[in-house]
Design a protein around this motif. Structure first.
Motif, PDB file in Angstrom:
ATOM      1  N   PRO A 129       0.805  -1.236   0.000  1.00  0.00           N
ATOM      2  CA  PRO A 129       0.000   0.000   0.000  1.00  0.00           C
ATOM      3  C   PRO A 129       0.826   1.268   0.000  1.00  0.00           C
ATOM      4  CG  PRO A 129      -0.265  -1.234   2.065  1.00  0.00           C
ATOM      5  CD  PRO A 129       0.413  -2.141   1.098  1.00  0.00           C
ATOM      6  N   GLN A 133      -0.006   3.957  -2.975  1.00  0.00           N
ATOM      7  CA  GLN A 133      -0.465   5.314  -2.706  1.00  0.00           C
ATOM      8  C   GLN A 133       0.354   6.385  -3.424  1.00  0.00           C
ATOM      9  OE1 GLN A 133      -0.776   6.111   1.504  1.00  0.00           O
ATOM     10  NE2 GLN A 133      -2.269   4.490   1.854  1.00  0.00           N
ATOM     11  N   GLN A 195      -0.176  15.245   1.558  1.00  0.00           N
ATOM     12  CA  GLN A 195       0.406  14.076   2.180  1.00  0.00           C
ATOM     13  C   GLN A 195       0.330  14.141   3.703  1.00  0.00           C
ATOM     14  OE1 GLN A 195       4.099  12.453   0.697  1.00  0.00           O
ATOM     15  NE2 GLN A 195       3.834  13.556  -1.209  1.00  0.00           N
ATOM     16  N   GLY A 198      -2.200   9.316   4.722  1.00  0.00           N
ATOM     17  CA  GLY A 198      -1.554   8.215   4.024  1.00  0.00           C
ATOM     18  C   GLY A 198      -0.250   7.788   4.662  1.00  0.00           C
ATOM     19  N   TRP A 199       0.524   6.998   3.886  1.00  0.00           N
ATOM     20  CA  TRP A 199       1.751   6.427   4.408  1.00  0.00           C
ATOM     21  C   TRP A 199       2.804   7.474   4.724  1.00  0.00           C
ATOM     22  CZ3 TRP A 199       3.840   1.800   5.932  1.00  0.00           C
ATOM     23  CH2 TRP A 199       2.952   0.719   5.921  1.00  0.00           C
ATOM     24  N   GLY A 248      -4.620   2.751   5.702  1.00  0.00           N
ATOM     25  CA  GLY A 248      -5.607   2.374   4.703  1.00  0.00           C
ATOM     26  C   GLY A 248      -6.253   1.036   4.937  1.00  0.00           C
TER      27      GLY A 248
END
Length: 311
Positions: A129, A133, A195, A198-199, A248
């Protein structure tokens, strides 16, 4: 635990493939889609990257000296001195073997642009993921200089390719291999305000990052949402919600994903018996491990290992 390094290592299915490309005005080189992720480094000169599809979302992109482009899915595209220049497909006669890399020369007899072009062999069937992303095209311009590490890697590559010396045959592949980490680190650290989630945010989050590090360091541990939440210093509910929002997927889903990813890598890269692979990924028996693996990959561990070795 360096999660970014672990993630990329788990997805790699081979060494990078690259070539030094020289385009002389007028030039247009049509590059077909590749398995994995593509990249270009502009060593000198200028050019345009023109996507073959979805030009509304990805218009022609001007590139200058020191610029780096990463194409997440290895999508087809054109490199040209101008977006309107007709593009040709590379011919075998345009390739010349060399050390440390072969070269491709295209175009006319005008001003040259020198690039390093290639692709990283990444498993796109089950992308992590973090990689999923990423945007389809990442452009990291040389100016303004925001990432000294990436800039230094590009400069080292340029120097080794322009003036090969003793050791260049070993230095260049190592630099190309590490370039992927520099690219993704630069994106994660200097990406847009979007950003914040997310990661990119998960790797910096004081609650989620320790839990991710624990899962990656010890995928065989009998983690629970409660024990991971304790690592994060959060309540069970707050941790689960925060983890799901940033990563996620829920913590236990990600734990299973990473266990299976680790198992697949062990099957591809080691001779460890299935009992050892099962133990190292948190399963008490070969049967339980094989059942979980088949559910994720659609085939038994032994069959997966044989196919991976054959490939």
């Amino acid at each position: 635990m360096d999660i970014l390094t672990e993630v990329l290592a788990s997805m790699r299915t081979g060494r990078p493939v690259s070539v030094r490309t020289t385009g002389r005005v007028p030039f247009g080189l049509r590059l077909p889609p590749v398995a994995g992720a593509g990249f270009h480094v502009v060593l000198s000169g200028t050019c345009w990257l023109v996507p073959l599809e979805d030009t509304a979302s990805h218009p022609p992109l001007p590139l200058g000296p020191g610029d780096v482009v990463f194409l997440r899915d290895g999508r087809g595209h054109i490199l040209a001195d101008h977006p309107d220049t007709p593009a040709e497909v590379e011919r075998e006669s345009q390739f010349s073997p060399g050390s440390p890399l072969g070269t491709v020369t295209v175009g006319g007899d005008g001003a040259p642009t020198h690039l390093l072009c290639g692709n990283y062999h990444l498993d796109q069937a089950r992308p992590h993921p973090l990689v999923r992303q990423l945007p389809e095209i990442i452009h990291l311009p040389a100016h303004p200089p925001r990432q000294p590490g990436l800039a230094s890697a590009v400069e080292l590559l340029r120097a080794e390719l322009e003036q090969p010396r003793a050791g260049s045959a070993g230095i260049v592949p190592a630099l190309i291999d590490s370039l992927l980490l520099y690219i993704l680190r630069a994106w994660l650290e200097q990406g847009p305000a979007a950003q914040a989630g997310g990661w990119a945010a998960a790797l910096r989050d004081t609650g989620v990052a320790p839990a991710l590090a624990a899962i990656h360091a010890k995928p065989d541990a009998q983690w629970t949402v409660e024990s991971l939440a304790a690592r994060a210093g959060l309540s069970r509910a707050a941790f689960a919600r925060r983890f799901n929002d940033l990563v996620g997927e829920p913590p236990m889903t990600y734990l299973t994903r990473w266990r299976m990813t680790t198992a697949a890598r062990l099957l591809r890269e080691s001779e460890a018996p299935l009992s050892t692979v099962a133990a190292r990924t948190g399963y008490g028996s070969e049967y339980a491990f094989a059942k979980a693996f088949k559910r994720e990959y659609g085939q038994a561990p032994g069959g997966y290992r044989r196919e991976a070795r054959a490939a």
